[in-house]
Design a protein around this motif. Structure first.
Motif, mmCIF file in Angstrom:
data_model
loop_
_atom_site.group_PDB
_atom_site.id
_atom_site.type_symbol
_atom_site.label_atom_id
_atom_site.label_comp_id
_atom_site.label_asym_id
_atom_site.label_seq_id
_atom_site.Cartn_x
_atom_site.Cartn_y
_atom_site.Cartn_z
ATOM 1 N N SER A 35 0.830 -1.214 0.000
ATOM 2 C CA SER A 35 0.000 0.000 0.000
ATOM 3 C C SER A 35 0.857 1.254 0.000
ATOM 4 C CB SER A 35 -0.962 -0.006 1.187
ATOM 5 O OG SER A 35 -0.263 0.069 2.405
ATOM 6 N N GLY A 36 2.011 1.207 0.660
ATOM 7 C CA GLY A 36 2.917 2.356 0.639
ATOM 8 C C GLY A 36 3.452 2.627 -0.758
ATOM 9 N N HIS A 37 3.868 1.567 -1.439
ATOM 10 C CA HIS A 37 4.366 1.738 -2.811
ATOM 11 C C HIS A 37 3.240 2.164 -3.750
ATOM 12 C CE1 HIS A 37 8.506 0.592 -2.381
ATOM 13 N NE2 HIS A 37 8.150 -0.447 -1.636
ATOM 14 N N TRP A 38 2.043 1.622 -3.540
ATOM 15 C CA TRP A 38 0.906 1.986 -4.375
ATOM 16 C C TRP A 38 0.590 3.470 -4.211
ATOM 17 C CZ3 TRP A 38 -4.802 0.173 -3.576
ATOM 18 C CH2 TRP A 38 -5.541 0.464 -4.717
ATOM 19 N N SER A 39 0.606 3.939 -2.971
ATOM 20 C CA SER A 39 0.335 5.358 -2.714
ATOM 21 C C SER A 39 1.376 6.245 -3.384
ATOM 22 C CB SER A 39 0.321 5.627 -1.210
ATOM 23 O OG SER A 39 -0.702 4.912 -0.583
ATOM 24 N N THR A 40 2.634 5.835 -3.285
ATOM 25 C CA THR A 40 3.702 6.603 -3.915
ATOM 26 C C THR A 40 3.539 6.632 -5.423
ATOM 27 O OG1 THR A 40 5.178 5.961 -2.120
ATOM 28 C CG2 THR A 40 6.208 6.807 -4.107
ATOM 29 N N GLN B 294 0.718 6.295 -7.096
ATOM 30 C CA GLN B 294 -0.426 7.144 -7.428
ATOM 31 C C GLN B 294 -0.039 8.623 -7.350
ATOM 32 O OE1 GLN B 294 -3.355 6.291 -8.628
ATOM 33 N NE2 GLN B 294 -2.902 4.121 -8.537
ATOM 34 N N ALA B 295 0.725 8.985 -6.324
ATOM 35 C CA ALA B 295 1.160 10.378 -6.190
ATOM 36 C C ALA B 295 2.053 10.777 -7.362
ATOM 37 C CB ALA B 295 1.893 10.574 -4.864
ATOM 38 N N ALA B 296 2.919 9.873 -7.782
ATOM 39 C CA ALA B 296 3.792 10.164 -8.925
ATOM 40 C C ALA B 296 2.972 10.339 -10.195
ATOM 41 C CB ALA B 296 4.818 9.048 -9.098
ATOM 42 N N ARG B 297 1.927 9.532 -10.370
ATOM 43 C CA ARG B 297 1.060 9.682 -11.545
ATOM 44 C C ARG B 297 0.404 11.057 -11.554
ATOM 45 N NH1 ARG B 297 -3.401 5.980 -11.501
ATOM 46 N NH2 ARG B 297 -3.816 6.698 -13.587
ATOM 47 N N VAL B 298 -0.029 11.524 -10.382
ATOM 48 C CA VAL B 298 -0.652 12.843 -10.286
ATOM 49 C C VAL B 298 0.357 13.927 -10.627
ATOM 50 C CG1 VAL B 298 -1.637 14.507 -8.664
ATOM 51 C CG2 VAL B 298 -2.424 12.139 -8.642
ATOM 52 N N GLU B 299 1.584 13.787 -10.105
ATOM 53 C CA GLU B 299 2.611 14.775 -10.402
ATOM 54 C C GLU B 299 2.929 14.833 -11.888
ATOM 55 O OE1 GLU B 299 6.046 14.160 -7.994
ATOM 56 O OE2 GLU B 299 4.938 14.458 -6.129
ATOM 57 N N VAL B 300 2.983 13.684 -12.541
ATOM 58 C CA VAL B 300 3.246 13.650 -13.980
ATOM 59 C C VAL B 300 2.110 14.340 -14.724
ATOM 60 C CG1 VAL B 300 3.394 12.131 -15.992
ATOM 61 C CG2 VAL B 300 4.739 11.632 -13.955
ATOM 62 N N SER B 301 0.885 14.059 -14.322
ATOM 63 C CA SER B 301 -0.280 14.683 -14.955
ATOM 64 C C SER B 301 -0.256 16.200 -14.764
ATOM 65 C CB SER B 301 -1.552 14.088 -14.360
ATOM 66 O OG SER B 301 -2.686 14.729 -14.868
#
Length: 106
Positions: free
Chosen positions: A58-63, A65-72
């Motif tokens: 879950s920690g890696h998944w959250s990271t 997801q956050a990276a995907r948002v930053e890229v977007s």
């Protein structure tokens, strides 16, 4: 498998669903703390290992997801920098209107 994959992709693309899912999973795991203590599961190596694996995933998944948002967000910023809103508005106003200098009468 294709149906499951497309369902997963559509779910991941919906931030509202992901926020709700993660919220409910958080509530579930917080509620599991006293239950695990009372049932003695915390003394089980298997349970603690599974819980540790879940925390890792879950920690890696959250990271991720956050990276995907930053890229977007970065892509959106670059798009706005390449074609600012102000310029697009002015261009459209010039195209759609017929502005003539006002005659001044004295």
């Amino acid at each position: 498998m294709s149906v499951l994959k497309s369902l997963w992709e559509s779910v991941q693309g919906d931030p509202r669903f992901m926020r709700r899912l993660n919220g409910w999973l958080t509530i579930f795991w917080v509620a599991m703390i006293p239950i695990s203590f009372e049932l003695g599961w915390l003394r089980s190596v298997t349970y603690v290992s599974a819980l540790s694996l879940w925390a890792l995933v879950s920690g890696h998944w959250s990271t991720w997801q956050a990276a995907r948002v930053e890229v977007s967000q970065q892509e959106q910023t670059e798009k706005e920098a390449a074609s600012p809103v102000e310029e697009r508005v002015v261009e459209e106003l010039v195209e759609k209107t017929d502005v003539e200098p006002m005659e001044v009468t004295r």
